[in-house]
Design an enzyme around this catalytic site. Structure first.
Site, mmCIF file in Angstrom:
data_model
loop_
_atom_site.group_PDB
_atom_site.id
_atom_site.type_symbol
_atom_site.label_atom_id
_atom_site.label_comp_id
_atom_site.label_asym_id
_atom_site.label_seq_id
_atom_site.Cartn_x
_atom_site.Cartn_y
_atom_site.Cartn_z
ATOM 1 C CE LYS A 227 -3.873 -1.742 2.853
ATOM 2 N NZ LYS A 227 -4.553 -1.538 4.165
ATOM 3 C CG ASP A 243 -8.406 -2.409 4.281
ATOM 4 O OD1 ASP A 243 -7.432 -2.150 3.563
ATOM 5 O OD2 ASP A 243 -8.295 -2.617 5.520
ATOM 6 C CG ASP A 245 -12.556 -5.779 5.297
ATOM 7 O OD1 ASP A 245 -11.914 -4.735 5.023
ATOM 8 O OD2 ASP A 245 -12.346 -6.459 6.322
#
Length: 413
Positions: A227, A243, A245
């Site tokens: 990242k 993210d 999720d």
């Protein structure tokens, strides 16, 4: 009397019996090497343990997967009408390739999902430009796909597909002006990249960061240090990172306006950063606080790409003694942008990152940060499944094809 011929026949029959018995009676563990020591895992907090627990099973009435990533029909896209979607009965295929360290220990939320992937002409759709993309110099919403599961039914890949749909096409949450960029690790398969491109996302590869922790952690967490290379993506003026999720359930465009430009504390700059002070000191970094800790959950963050900042972060990530390696890039970014550092984080309201969403937060959260595909006994337990059905219907409609044509054809491969 036993003749030589009879003896040979008897001996041959005996050999056949022995071989047959051996091939059918070996225990299954015989194929498993026993020399490899079990992988160690860090201790986690109660909240982390809760987040790693597998959830309930998916509803039985959902479309089951096929292995087709593209439609072999001469029509580019089928039209969704009164006929319900076909429900294939095959189960998810076994991984097509092994990537070593990904699943040293596999949790329920990592199991392949029983959702049918879009049944469309990927080759036709990927020729169109990314949706909402007007060239360099503008913000983007983004995520990072680094799953080492090779199937199209991997939950993280399917979460990436749902993020693309929620950000670009879902009437409840779509952006009115920003594209969605899916950064991918170098090992992400081309068919996955093509599906995301066909749906209207920008797909860009990130170079891996070779981070070597001082403790044993999951391999997938080591990959997440890549990242840091998002700070090098200066094609974009700002990045709202989510993210895989972290799912928008409302429009989230406003977050770019809430994230303010800050000025660093020059007096706290280490010697190595002082020559680049002018390039570093105007910065943007914002996120949602974790329980009055003055630290943020880095599953949702707003940042400004900056080559000098990228080099600073890559340099500091090597100094593993300065942060808790058990929490990987979460701990590192809170160290690099700590409230007492030269680059303090701007804190945003919890509605922008609803990790462990509470019962009273339905309708309040703009982003739900939870593995929705594995939740049970929660107000959001059907959010993933219902949204998946909506996504398939949208992608199979004539209007979607018209919208992709409106984006225009690419000028490059």
């Amino acid at each position: 009397m036993l003749t030589a011929r009879n003896f040979c026949f008897f001996l041959g029959a005996l050999v056949v019996v022995v071989v047959f018995y051996s091939s059918t009676s070996l225990p299954s563990s015989a194929a498993v090497p026993s020399s490899k020591a079990p992988f160690g895992f860090p201790a986690t907090s109660v909240q982390d343990e809760q987040k790693l627990q597998p959830g309930g099973s998916l509803p039985d009435d959902l479309s089951r997967p096929t292995d087709a990533g593209t439609l072999q029909n001469p029509n580019p896209l089928p039209v969704a009408g009164d006929t319900p979607l076909a429900v294939p009965t095959v189960e998810p295929a076994a991984p097509t390739q092994s990537h070593g360290e990904f699943n040293e220990m596999k949790f329920g939320f990592q199991d392949d999902l029983k959702f049918a992937n879009p049944d469309w002409d990927v080759h036709h759709l990927k020729q169109y430009k990314p949706h909402n993309y007007d060239g360099p110099g503008r913000p983007t919403i983004a995520t990072y796909l680094s799953t080492r599961n090779g199937t199209l039914h991997d939950p993280y890949f399917q979460a990436a597909q749902q993020l693309v749909y929620r950000v670009l096409w879902d009437p409840k949450s779509k952006s009115k002006k920003y594209p969605l960029t899916v950064f991918v690790a170098p090992f992400i398969e081309q068919d996955k990249r093509d599906i995301l491109t066909a749906a209207g996302a920008i797909v860009k590869e990130l170079e891996l960061v070779d981070w070597q922790p001082t403790v044993d952690i999951w391999g997938r967490w080591r990959d997440l240090f890549s990242k840091l290379n998002i700070w090098g993506e200066t094609e974009f003026s700002r990045v709202l990172f989510l993210d895989l999720d972290a799912f928008p359930v409302q429009n989230i465009d406003e977050i770019f306006e809430l994230a303010e430009r800050q000025r660093c504390r020059k007096e706290l700059l280490p010697v190595e950063d002082r020559p680049q002070a002018e390039q570093l000191c105007d910065y943007v970094f914002a996120g949602t606080e974790i329980s009055d800790s003055k630290e943020i959950n880095v599953g949702v963050m707003v940042l400004e790409p900056n080559k000098a900042m990228q080099q600073r972060l890559l340099r500091e990530a090597v100094h593993t003694e300065n942060f808790d390696n058990n929490m990987a890039e979460q701990a590192f970014l809170n160290y690099a942008f700590g409230q007492n550092s030269a680059f303090p984080t701007q804190l945003l309201d919890r509605q922008w990152n609803g990790f462990f969403p509470g019962e009273e937060e339905e309708g309040y959260l703009k982003i739900i940060h939870e593995k929705l595909w594995s939740m049970s006994d929660h107000w959001a337990e059907n959010y993933f499944a219902d949204n998946w059905k909506e996504m398939l219907l949208t992608y199979q409609g004539k209007e979607f094809l018209s919208r992709r044509r409106w984006d225009g054809e690419r000028e490059f491969e």
